[in-house]
Design a protein around this motif. Structure first.
Motif, mmCIF file in Angstrom:
data_model
loop_
_atom_site.group_PDB
_atom_site.id
_atom_site.type_symbol
_atom_site.label_atom_id
_atom_site.label_comp_id
_atom_site.label_asym_id
_atom_site.label_seq_id
_atom_site.Cartn_x
_atom_site.Cartn_y
_atom_site.Cartn_z
ATOM 1 N N GLN A 1 6.985 11.012 -19.675
ATOM 2 C CA GLN A 1 5.538 11.126 -19.771
ATOM 3 C C GLN A 1 5.211 12.258 -20.737
ATOM 4 O OE1 GLN A 1 2.849 9.231 -17.621
ATOM 5 N NE2 GLN A 1 4.549 8.108 -18.519
ATOM 6 N N TYR B 1 10.757 16.927 -9.116
ATOM 7 C CA TYR B 1 9.865 15.818 -8.775
ATOM 8 C C TYR B 1 10.113 14.660 -9.727
ATOM 9 C CZ TYR B 1 5.474 13.765 -7.033
ATOM 10 O OH TYR B 1 4.534 12.960 -6.424
ATOM 11 N N PHE C 1 1.938 4.851 -18.279
ATOM 12 C CA PHE C 1 2.378 5.677 -17.159
ATOM 13 C C PHE C 1 3.871 5.444 -16.881
ATOM 14 C CE2 PHE C 1 -1.374 7.278 -14.354
ATOM 15 C CZ PHE C 1 -1.920 7.929 -15.439
ATOM 16 N N SER C 2 4.334 6.042 -15.797
ATOM 17 C CA SER C 2 5.781 6.045 -15.526
ATOM 18 C C SER C 2 6.367 4.667 -15.285
ATOM 19 C CB SER C 2 6.077 6.946 -14.328
ATOM 20 O OG SER C 2 5.936 8.282 -14.760
ATOM 21 N N TRP D 1 -1.907 17.697 -19.400
ATOM 22 C CA TRP D 1 -1.787 16.256 -19.174
ATOM 23 C C TRP D 1 -2.893 15.494 -19.913
ATOM 24 C CZ3 TRP D 1 -4.488 12.145 -17.117
ATOM 25 C CH2 TRP D 1 -3.734 11.035 -16.727
ATOM 26 N N ASN E 1 5.641 15.269 -18.316
ATOM 27 C CA ASN E 1 5.919 15.169 -16.877
ATOM 28 C C ASN E 1 7.040 14.163 -16.649
ATOM 29 O OD1 ASN E 1 3.011 13.872 -17.243
ATOM 30 N ND2 ASN E 1 3.708 12.919 -15.381
ATOM 31 N N ASP E 2 6.916 13.257 -15.724
ATOM 32 C CA ASP E 2 8.049 12.450 -15.241
ATOM 33 C C ASP E 2 9.033 11.931 -16.301
ATOM 34 O OD1 ASP E 2 5.967 12.556 -13.451
ATOM 35 O OD2 ASP E 2 5.891 10.403 -13.098
ATOM 36 N N GLU F 1 4.862 8.345 -4.977
ATOM 37 C CA GLU F 1 4.976 8.020 -6.401
ATOM 38 C C GLU F 1 6.448 7.800 -6.774
ATOM 39 O OE1 GLU F 1 1.268 10.276 -8.435
ATOM 40 O OE2 GLU F 1 2.879 11.636 -7.968
ATOM 41 N N CYS F 2 6.664 7.257 -7.952
ATOM 42 C CA CYS F 2 7.990 7.161 -8.580
ATOM 43 C C CYS F 2 9.139 6.774 -7.646
ATOM 44 C CB CYS F 2 8.332 8.489 -9.263
ATOM 45 S SG CYS F 2 7.127 8.969 -10.486
ATOM 46 N N TRP G 1 2.899 19.571 -9.441
ATOM 47 C CA TRP G 1 1.530 19.251 -9.894
ATOM 48 C C TRP G 1 0.529 20.344 -9.563
ATOM 49 C CZ3 TRP G 1 0.231 16.414 -13.637
ATOM 50 C CH2 TRP G 1 0.916 15.230 -13.937
ATOM 51 N N ARG H 1 1.628 1.756 -8.858
ATOM 52 C CA ARG H 1 2.340 2.217 -10.056
ATOM 53 C C ARG H 1 3.833 2.526 -9.911
ATOM 54 N NH1 ARG H 1 -1.470 6.366 -8.885
ATOM 55 N NH2 ARG H 1 -0.522 8.309 -8.207
ATOM 56 N N ASP H 2 4.391 2.923 -11.062
ATOM 57 C CA ASP H 2 5.734 3.474 -11.229
ATOM 58 C C ASP H 2 6.849 2.472 -10.909
ATOM 59 O OD1 ASP H 2 4.212 5.688 -11.785
ATOM 60 O OD2 ASP H 2 4.602 6.700 -9.892
ATOM 61 N N TRP I 1 11.834 15.873 -13.147
ATOM 62 C CA TRP I 1 10.857 16.729 -13.851
ATOM 63 C C TRP I 1 10.847 18.076 -13.137
ATOM 64 C CZ3 TRP I 1 5.085 16.767 -12.335
ATOM 65 C CH2 TRP I 1 4.353 17.574 -13.215
ATOM 66 N N MET J 1 -1.405 9.844 -22.022
ATOM 67 C CA MET J 1 -0.008 9.652 -21.633
ATOM 68 C C MET J 1 0.662 8.519 -22.391
ATOM 69 S SD MET J 1 0.087 12.292 -20.013
ATOM 70 C CE MET J 1 1.852 12.318 -19.868
#
Ligand code: FRU
Length: 482
Positions: free
Chosen positions: A38, A266, A83-84, A46, A21-22, A203-204, A290, A150-151, A286, A49
């Protein structure tokens, strides 16, 4: 029927096997562009990770390297997933992780995720261009005691000689900005959020200084991966504004803007430390959503992929500044198109004398009397992906309802639309096609739509139709891609 491996793109990066993913940690160092991502080293859904790793000398050809940062076990029996996050080049050794005078230290800043328990920000460092890593022994470096936090995305801010981190509290629709002198101790500067698109969690994030076309000005762009309120699926939004080293102020209150109007773009983040020869920032996203990412029918080996590198800048419009994006790809022969035609009137259906699944197509068309103009690609008996322009509504759409395999998930089959006004009576589109990936750009990168398609046949026919009257192709050219 296509065999699953037939969907593997030729010029979009995919991992040789397993789930991705990302994109993470995108950074340039010493002639190499790094794409971490990821990655599940153990399967094509998934899980576990870790950070996968690929490098490129030109952003076009990628080489896969071993896993850079694997998931690891904790003393209490839990696992920490990586994670990212991002990577920076600590050329002044602000972290103290490297030997005195060493200018090529790489530091990764990522979310350490303990399933069901915690998310906090941690760091790791590499003195050999991202090949081997050591985790900092005093991780985490930023912990709010939250389950969803996160991220991290970090940039160098020369005016204050500090690192600036943007990170999100996803469930609260809040991006936070922190500063640090050494990548270890982080101080909160401000928060931005509770506005824009809040239909899905945030996110991100990334904060980037971006040039304004046709001027010497720059503005700041804050990108967030979230949702699309008209379309009820995941998408990236962006805010244009100013950043003074402490606070981000958007150009307009409550303006909602999207990076890409397709379903499958994304978690894009920009590269850090690009050489001066790049006048504009560059991102990679990406390709997936999802909602159905786990179910795309690419077979047992691999799942998920990445966009081509996209340069981005801002353009002045009457509504304010808007993002424009240009793909960076390598044509087989830039001078000579595989097929091209100029000033051709279409009345009904024109069969383009080119067939293919891997190409870069540019079309400039004047709809004139036509009410609808449709470019069909990946066409075969009973199947086609339709790129349609409706002259009345001025909408460009990407229709994959008849593109091939669509029933693997109820939300996959769809038509995505975006308003694209004609310019001097013309529509200009560029379509990057690559087996199962379409990246569509309109009006010189002012609009983008990215999507998967899964054709069942390999005929790759292309037709152009006009309905309700004549249309005039100013130029149509198709290039093959290396
Ligand atoms: C976004 C995301 C991130 C997270 C990562 C986990 O797609 O949910 O927020 O860090 O994926 O793989």
């Amino acid at each position: 029927q296509n065999k699953p491996h037939d969907y593997r793109p030729k010029y979009h990066y995919t991992a040789p096997k397993n789930w991705v993913n990302d994109p993470n940690g995108m950074v340039y160092l010493d002639g190499e562009y790094h794409l971490f991502y990821q990655y599940n080293p153990f399967g094509n859904v998934w899980g576990h990770m870790s950070w996968g790793h690929a490098v490129s000398k030109d952003l076009k050809n990628w080489e896969t390297l071993p896993v850079a940062l694997p998931e690891f076990d904790n003393a209490d029996g839990t696992q920490t997933m990586i994670f990212s996050g991002c990577a920076v080049i600590d050329s002044m050794n602000t972290s103290g992780f490297f030997e005195k005078g060493f200018t090529k230290g790489m530091v990764a800043i990522f979310t350490s995720h303990i399933e069901g328990k915690a998310q906090h920000q941690s760091i790791a460092y590499s003195a050999d261009k991202g090949r081997t890593w050591k985790r900092y022994d005093k991780n985490p470096v930023l912990d709010l005691g939250m389950k969803d936090f996160r991220d991290p995305n970090v940039i160098w801010y020369p005016e204050k000689q500090v690192w600036i981190m943007t990170v999100v509290k996803p469930l609260e629709y809040i991006a936070q900005f922190y500063e640090s002198k050494d990548l270890k101790k982080w101080t909160l500067l401000s928060e931005f959020g509770k506005q824009g698109d809040m239909t899905k969690i945030w996110e991100c994030p990334s904060l980037t200084k971006v040039p304004v076309e046709g001027s010497t000005e720059t503005k700041w762009v804050l990108m967030i991966s979230s949702g699309h309120r008209q379309k009820d699926y995941l998408a990236m939004q962006y805010f244009v504004g100013d950043f003074d080293g402490k606070t981000f102020t958007p150009q307009k209150q409550n303006e909602i803007l999207y990076v890409d109007e397709g379903k499958d773009f994304y978690a894009a983040i920009p590269f850090n430390n690009l050489p001066k020869s790049h006048a504009k920032p560059i991102m990679i996203g990406w390709i997936n959503d999802w909602e159905y990412a786990r179910e795309i029918p690419t077979g047992d080996t691999w799942r998920g992929g990445f966009s081509v590198a996209r340069e981005f800048s801002l353009k002045k419009t009457t509504d304010g500044l808007r993002l424009v994006q240009q793909p960076i790809i390598q044509l087989k022969n830039a001078q000579k198109a595989a097929f091209s035609v100029k000033n051709k009137v279409v009345d009904g259906t024109y069969e383009v004398p080119f067939k293919g699944e891997v190409f870069d197509l540019t079309l400039e068309i004047q709809p004139q009397e036509a009410k609808v103009v449709t470019l069909n690609v990946f066409q075969s008996q009973g199947e086609a992906t339709a790129i349609r322009y409706d002259a009345n509504t001025q909408e460009l759409s990407l229709d994959r309802t008849r593109s091939g395999q669509v029933n693997f998930h109820p939300r996959f089959s769809s038509v995505e639309r975006v308003k694209v006004p004609l310019k001097d009576g013309k529509l200009k589109i560029r379509l990057l096609a690559d087996k199962s990936i379409l990246e569509l750009f309109a009006q010189d990168g002012e609009h983008a739509l990215t999507e998967w398609i899964f054709p069942t046949k390999n005929e790759g026919g292309i037709t152009l139709t006009s309905e309700g009257g004549k249309a005039k192709i100013t130029t149509l050219s198709v290039h093959t891609v290396r």
